[in-house]
Design a protein around this motif. Structure first.
Motif, PDB file in Angstrom:
ATOM      1  N   LEU A   1      18.979  68.821   6.218  1.00 56.05           N
ATOM      2  CA  LEU A   1      19.024  67.646   7.079  1.00 56.05           C
ATOM      3  C   LEU A   1      18.979  68.055   8.542  1.00 56.05           C
ATOM      4  CD1 LEU A   1      21.971  65.756   5.323  1.00 56.05           C
ATOM      5  CD2 LEU A   1      19.530  65.269   5.085  1.00 56.05           C
ATOM      6  N   CYS A   2      18.250  67.278   9.310  1.00 51.77           N
ATOM      7  CA  CYS A   2      18.164  67.465  10.747  1.00 51.77           C
ATOM      8  C   CYS A   2      18.803  66.240  11.405  1.00 51.77           C
ATOM      9  CB  CYS A   2      16.690  67.582  11.136  1.00 51.77           C
ATOM     10  SG  CYS A   2      16.320  67.499  12.877  1.00 51.77           S
ATOM     11  N   ALA A   3      19.523  66.456  12.493  1.00 54.90           N
ATOM     12  CA  ALA A   3      20.167  65.336  13.191  1.00 54.90           C
ATOM     13  C   ALA A   3      20.121  65.587  14.686  1.00 54.90           C
ATOM     14  CB  ALA A   3      21.611  65.170  12.736  1.00 54.90           C
ATOM     15  N   VAL A   4      20.091  64.512  15.460  1.00 56.74           N
ATOM     16  CA  VAL A   4      20.106  64.638  16.915  1.00 56.74           C
ATOM     17  C   VAL A   4      21.277  63.866  17.496  1.00 56.74           C
ATOM     18  CG1 VAL A   4      17.622  64.996  17.103  1.00 56.74           C
ATOM     19  CG2 VAL A   4      18.542  62.669  17.248  1.00 56.74           C
ATOM     20  N   GLY A   5      21.776  64.379  18.601  1.00 57.86           N
ATOM     21  CA  GLY A   5      22.773  63.684  19.399  1.00 57.86           C
ATOM     22  C   GLY A   5      22.226  63.520  20.799  1.00 57.86           C
ATOM     23  N   VAL A   6      22.593  62.422  21.442  1.00 57.59           N
ATOM     24  CA  VAL A   6      22.079  62.155  22.780  1.00 57.59           C
ATOM     25  C   VAL A   6      23.230  61.964  23.750  1.00 57.59           C
ATOM     26  CG1 VAL A   6      19.971  61.144  21.874  1.00 57.59           C
ATOM     27  CG2 VAL A   6      21.909  59.659  22.425  1.00 57.59           C
ATOM     28  N   PHE A   7      22.928  62.094  25.010  1.00 57.48           N
ATOM     29  CA  PHE A   7      23.923  61.881  26.054  1.00 57.48           C
ATOM     30  C   PHE A   7      24.440  60.458  26.017  1.00 57.48           C
ATOM     31  CE2 PHE A   7      23.933  65.816  28.191  1.00 57.48           C
ATOM     32  CZ  PHE A   7      22.635  66.324  28.202  1.00 57.48           C
ATOM     33  N   GLY A   8      25.726  60.296  26.245  1.00 59.20           N
ATOM     34  CA  GLY A   8      26.327  58.974  26.315  1.00 59.20           C
ATOM     35  C   GLY A   8      26.602  58.358  24.965  1.00 59.20           C
ATOM     36  N   ASN A   9      26.517  59.165  23.908  1.00 54.99           N
ATOM     37  CA  ASN A   9      26.634  58.639  22.558  1.00 54.99           C
ATOM     38  C   ASN A   9      27.261  59.702  21.675  1.00 54.99           C
ATOM     39  OD1 ASN A   9      26.011  57.616  19.921  1.00 54.99           O
ATOM     40  ND2 ASN A   9      24.441  56.352  20.895  1.00 54.99           N
ATOM     41  N   GLU A  10      28.220  59.330  20.868  1.00 55.59           N
ATOM     42  CA  GLU A  10      28.915  60.314  20.044  1.00 55.59           C
ATOM     43  C   GLU A  10      28.287  60.513  18.678  1.00 55.59           C
ATOM     44  OE1 GLU A  10      31.438  60.811  23.193  1.00 55.59           O
ATOM     45  OE2 GLU A  10      31.255  62.017  21.381  1.00 55.59           O
ATOM     46  N   LYS A  11      27.486  59.563  18.253  1.00 54.86           N
ATOM     47  CA  LYS A  11      26.998  59.625  16.876  1.00 54.86           C
ATOM     48  C   LYS A  11      25.852  60.611  16.749  1.00 54.86           C
ATOM     49  CE  LYS A  11      23.436  56.067  17.205  1.00 54.86           C
ATOM     50  NZ  LYS A  11      22.967  54.745  16.715  1.00 54.86           N
ATOM     51  N   LEU A  12      25.571  60.993  15.502  1.00 50.56           N
ATOM     52  CA  LEU A  12      24.379  61.745  15.166  1.00 50.56           C
ATOM     53  C   LEU A  12      23.401  60.817  14.469  1.00 50.56           C
ATOM     54  CD1 LEU A  12      25.796  65.142  13.800  1.00 50.56           C
ATOM     55  CD2 LEU A  12      24.967  64.602  16.113  1.00 50.56           C
ATOM     56  N   THR A  13      22.116  60.959  14.795  1.00 51.76           N
ATOM     57  CA  THR A  13      21.052  60.245  14.098  1.00 51.76           C
ATOM     58  C   THR A  13      20.341  61.246  13.199  1.00 51.76           C
ATOM     59  OG1 THR A  13      20.764  58.693  15.924  1.00 51.76           O
ATOM     60  CG2 THR A  13      18.957  58.889  14.347  1.00 51.76           C
ATOM     61  N   PHE A  14      20.345  60.951  11.895  1.00 49.49           N
ATOM     62  CA  PHE A  14      19.831  61.882  10.897  1.00 49.49           C
ATOM     63  C   PHE A  14      18.431  61.515  10.446  1.00 49.49           C
ATOM     64  CE2 PHE A  14      23.198  64.759   9.453  1.00 49.49           C
ATOM     65  CZ  PHE A  14      24.308  64.226  10.092  1.00 49.49           C
ATOM     66  N   GLY A  15      17.650  62.547  10.077  1.00 49.27           N
ATOM     67  CA  GLY A  15      16.441  62.344   9.308  1.00 49.27           C
ATOM     68  C   GLY A  15      16.801  62.189   7.835  1.00 49.27           C
ATOM     69  N   THR A  16      15.777  61.935   7.021  1.00 46.93           N
ATOM     70  CA  THR A  16      16.021  61.704   5.597  1.00 46.93           C
ATOM     71  C   THR A  16      16.040  62.993   4.785  1.00 46.93           C
ATOM     72  OG1 THR A  16      13.678  61.231   5.326  1.00 46.93           O
ATOM     73  CG2 THR A  16      15.148  59.346   5.573  1.00 46.93           C
ATOM     74  N   GLY A  17      15.737  64.131   5.434  1.00 46.97           N
ATOM     75  CA  GLY A  17      15.913  65.407   4.772  1.00 46.97           C
ATOM     76  C   GLY A  17      14.662  65.940   4.091  1.00 46.97           C
ATOM     77  N   THR A  18      14.676  67.249   3.845  1.00 45.60           N
ATOM     78  CA  THR A  18      13.673  67.924   3.022  1.00 45.60           C
ATOM     79  C   THR A  18      14.383  68.550   1.843  1.00 45.60           C
ATOM     80  OG1 THR A  18      12.151  68.425   4.841  1.00 45.60           O
ATOM     81  CG2 THR A  18      12.035  69.835   2.879  1.00 45.60           C
ATOM     82  N   ARG A  19      13.940  68.159   0.646  1.00 38.27           N
ATOM     83  CA  ARG A  19      14.543  68.724  -0.574  1.00 38.27           C
ATOM     84  C   ARG A  19      13.789  69.992  -0.937  1.00 38.27           C
ATOM     85  NH1 ARG A  19      13.720  64.726  -3.294  1.00 38.27           N
ATOM     86  NH2 ARG A  19      12.079  65.364  -4.724  1.00 38.27           N
ATOM     87  N   LEU A  20      14.459  71.122  -0.798  1.00 38.53           N
ATOM     88  CA  LEU A  20      13.853  72.434  -1.020  1.00 38.53           C
ATOM     89  C   LEU A  20      14.260  72.992  -2.377  1.00 38.53           C
ATOM     90  CD1 LEU A  20      12.242  74.875   0.136  1.00 38.53           C
ATOM     91  CD2 LEU A  20      14.422  75.718   1.038  1.00 38.53           C
ATOM     92  N   THR A  21      13.264  73.396  -3.163  1.00 44.40           N
ATOM     93  CA  THR A  21      13.523  74.010  -4.469  1.00 44.40           C
ATOM     94  C   THR A  21      12.879  75.379  -4.485  1.00 44.40           C
ATOM     95  OG1 THR A  21      13.480  71.839  -5.540  1.00 44.40           O
ATOM     96  CG2 THR A  21      13.275  73.788  -6.964  1.00 44.40           C
ATOM     97  N   ILE A  22      13.678  76.396  -4.791  1.00 43.90           N
ATOM     98  CA  ILE A  22      13.176  77.765  -4.889  1.00 43.90           C
ATOM     99  C   ILE A  22      13.152  78.163  -6.357  1.00 43.90           C
ATOM    100  CG2 ILE A  22      13.431  80.146  -4.117  1.00 43.90           C
ATOM    101  CD1 ILE A  22      12.947  78.073  -1.868  1.00 43.90           C
TER     102      ILE A  22
END
Lengths: 117, 110
Positions: B87-108
């Motif tokens: 999962l990847c997430a970003v945080g921005v100035f003036g805001n405490e929350k993280l906004t997440f992407g929907t993820g990449t499901r990796l299978t090895i």
């Protein structure tokens, strides 16, 4: 404890009932967050606590959702009159300080899987 | 509105086959970009924080890089135990929350 603890791990309830979800953050962490993860969707922010105050409640989807935090530690998320669309995994995270200043990452619990019948 | 898009949605690799996962973001004032690993039935586990374009972080077989528009998670010679959703997430100035992407499901695959 060593990590964020959430209870119950699973909850099944009937539509229209109220539910309470509990989060014990990492000891000493002042910031606490609730997120919701639905199948096939990314984590959705619900609410943020700094100490016992909630300066950001912008993610709560309706007035059926509320949360509180006491003693700067344990937090409870309450959902009243549950609906089927409330079914999801509810995740709690905590961090050492407001990450904007301290750049501390959020550490997550394993969540409560809520199923509304 | 802050947006995070991850690709591909799913990736299957043979053990030892290196690849990269992509996280594209559109935000108003990036304060930090976060990578997490999530195993089934578990909460996200923190991996890296990146703050500015050009920054790189490494941990075992993983290396995260950041540009002004995207981040890559490079996985080198993966092992089956690297299978998870990233999962990847970003945080921005003036805001405490993280906004997440929907993820990449990796299978090895062994």
């Amino acid at each position: 404890g060593a990590g964020v603890s959430q209870s119950p791990s699973n909850k099944v309830t009937e539509k229209g009932k109220d539910v309470e979800l509990r989060c014990d953050p990492i000891s000493g962490h002042t910031a606490l967050y609730w997120y919701r993860q639905s199948l096939g969707q990314g984590l959705e922010f619900l609410i943020y606590f700094q100490g016992n105050s909630a300066p950001d409640k912008s993610g709560l989807p309706s007035d059926r959702f509320s949360a509180e935090r006491t003693g700067g530690s344990v937090s409870t998320l309450t959902i009243q009159r549950t609906q089927q669309e409330d079914s999801a995994v509810y995740l709690c995270a905590s961090s050492l300080d407001r990450w904007m200043g301290a750049n501390q990452p959020q550490h997550f619990g394993d969540g409560t899987r809520l199923s509304i019948l | 509105e802050d947006q995070v898009t991850q690709s591909p949605e799913a990736l299957r690799l043979q053990e030892g086959e290196s690849s990269s996962l992509n996280c594209s973001y559109t935000v108003s004032g990036l304060r930090g970009l976060f990578w997490y690993r999530q195993d089934p039935g578990k909460g996200p586990e923190f991996l890296f924080t990146l703050y500015s374009a050009g920054e790189e972080k490494e941990k075992e077989r993983l290396k995260a890089t950041l540009t002004k528009k995207e981040s890559f998670l490079h996985i080198t010679a993966p092992k089956p135990e690297d299978s998870a959703t990233y999962l990847c997430a970003v945080g921005v100035f003036g805001n405490e929350k993280l906004t997440f992407g929907t993820g990449t499901r990796l299978t090895i695959i062994p």
